[in-house]
Write an enzyme that holds these catalytic residues in place. Structure first.
Site, PDB file in Angstrom:
ATOM      1  N   ASP A 295      14.268  -3.757   0.141  1.00 16.09           N
ATOM      2  CA  ASP A 295      14.576  -3.228  -1.183  1.00 16.09           C
ATOM      3  C   ASP A 295      15.429  -4.178  -2.014  1.00 16.09           C
ATOM      4  O   ASP A 295      15.885  -3.817  -3.099  1.00 16.09           O
ATOM      5  CB  ASP A 295      15.244  -1.849  -1.090  1.00 16.09           C
ATOM      6  CG  ASP A 295      16.337  -1.791  -0.049  1.00 16.09           C
ATOM      7  OD1 ASP A 295      16.695  -2.839   0.522  1.00 16.09           O
ATOM      8  OD2 ASP A 295      16.829  -0.677   0.222  1.00 16.09           O
TER       9      ASP A 295
ATOM     10  N   HIS B 144      22.451   4.487   6.633  1.00 16.60           N
ATOM     11  CA  HIS B 144      23.442   5.283   5.890  1.00 16.60           C
ATOM     12  C   HIS B 144      23.957   6.474   6.692  1.00 16.60           C
ATOM     13  O   HIS B 144      24.995   7.054   6.331  1.00 16.60           O
ATOM     14  CB  HIS B 144      22.835   5.803   4.582  1.00 16.60           C
ATOM     15  CG  HIS B 144      22.538   4.743   3.578  1.00 16.60           C
ATOM     16  ND1 HIS B 144      23.443   3.778   3.219  1.00 16.60           N
ATOM     17  CD2 HIS B 144      21.398   4.497   2.861  1.00 16.60           C
ATOM     18  CE1 HIS B 144      22.897   2.977   2.315  1.00 16.60           C
ATOM     19  NE2 HIS B 144      21.653   3.383   2.090  1.00 16.60           N
TER      20      HIS B 144
END
Length: 381
Positions: free
Chosen positions: A276, A151
């Site tokens: 995830d 990110h």
């Protein structure tokens, strides 16, 4: 020595654990608030520690070559991030503001002096894993990094990420070894906006992301985001609906990831591996199982063997189930090694696990067909 005769490498350093994301205790109300007993931050260092323990005690690390991390050099960080950003991070770690002309650190990303040191070592570790594979010291490698990176943007720490490890590793491979084609596969459930930003106009790095549609960051990773200029077509987003499960992810690899990878023929494959998308993760709803992760890794290993002499580096990104991330990561490492140690799934026999392994919804099939139709503009699908 051929790739088939090389072992796998594993990179981890205790310094990564210096990044302590802290705890959450405050419940805010419209007026005032109150405290509860501490709850670990979603990106708890315990997840990384338990994953290392799992791999070591299962006997997987004993089958791998241990790779040493090092701190990233300034020029390696500056291959993507800016000097004002580096200075701003250092100032904030010493008590300065979270934003300024240099960039910003979002509220969800804790950055202390020890966090910054861990991030420098994680970025350097990513480079070292690439170095070991490119030098032929190992056939492939897994880097259990902390903090994650995908990110992080050029001048922005975001989503628990400080430096973009995948971008720094790709740039290291290009600058040191002159590679002309690198494939980054990002299967983290959240879109790798920073990695996309870095190579959006660059055909020399193909960024291919599978993620939960419009989840995090907001409106990032839409199908229509395909690159710009010379990079058009070299950003491949495959947004998937909640509940995609093992069959949907495997179909996405078989129908899109593998054909594109075979056509592009990268000289090195990097994986931004976020565990995830699992069915037990608290931050998403994608329903992958341990067996599903193993199969994805097997497919990438086979692709690397076909196009780039097996050169594959897997970099840890997210994953927030303290119980299940170690199981999924071990499955990926088993695939890198080509072994099956007989580890029984944490919830073997549970209906939810069976459902996650077998579900293949109409929404998933439609999303894959839409993605194939869209990306056929640039790839033979």
């Amino acid at each position: 020595m051929s790739a088939a005769n090389l072992t796998s490498g594993f990179l981890f350093d205790e310094r990564f654990l210096a990044h302590d994301a802290g705890v959450e205790t405050i419940v805010q109300m419209r007026e005032g608030g109150f405290e509860l007993d501490p709850e670990p931050h979603p990106s708890d260092l315990t997840i990384t520690r338990r994953t290392w323990q799992f791999l070591e005690r299962a006997g997987l690390l004993g089958r791998m070559r241990s790779l040493e991390a090092r701190p990233a050099r300034e020029e390696e960080l500056l291959a993507y991030h800016t000097r004002p950003y580096l200075n701003g991070l250092q100032a904030h770690a010493a008590g300065g503001p979270r934003q300024g002309d240099w960039g910003e650190i979002d509220e969800d990303t804790p950055v202390s002096a020890s966090s910054l040191e861990a991030a420098v070592w994680a970025a350097g570790g990513a480079c070292q894993a690439v170095e070991a594979v490119m030098r032929g010291e190992v056939g492939n490698a897994y880097a259990l990094l902390r903090p994650p990176g995908h990110h992080a943007e050029r001048e922005r720490a975001l989503g628990y990420c400080i430096f973009n490890n995948a971008v720094i590793a790709a740039e290291y491979a290009r600058r040191r070894y002159g590679l002309e084609r690198i494939l980054i596969i990002d299967w983290d459930v959240h879109h790798g906006n920073g990695t996309q930003q870095a190579f959006y106009a660059d055909p020399g790095v193909l960024f291919l992301s599978l993620h939960q549609h419009n989840w995090y960051p907001r409106h990032s990773g839409e199908l229509e985001q395909v690159g710009t200029g010379a990079g058009v077509g070299y950003t491949v987003n495959i947004p998937l609906p909640p509940g995609t499960g093992d069959r949907g992810y495997i179909a996405a690899f078989e129908q899109l990831v593998l054909p594109i990878g075979l056509h592009y023929r990268p000289q090195l494959i990097l994986v931004s591996a976020g565990q995830d998308a699992s069915w037990l993760d608290p931050l998403a709803q994608m329903m992958l199982t341990r067996a599903g992760y193993r199969r994805l890794a097997e497919l990438v290993v086979a692709l690397a063997g076909e196009v780039c002499a097996g050169r594959l580096v897997v970099l840890q990104e997210g994953g927030y189930s303290r119980a299940y991330v170690p199981y999924c990561t071990a499955a990926i490492v088993e695939a890198l090694l080509g072994v099956d140690l007989g580890i029984v799934d944490l919830y073997a026999g549970a209906w939810e696990l069976e459902r996650s392994a077998t579900i293949f919804t109409r929404a998933t099939r439609q999303a894959l067909e839409q993605a194939r139709r869209w990306h056929r503009q640039w790839w033979p699908l």
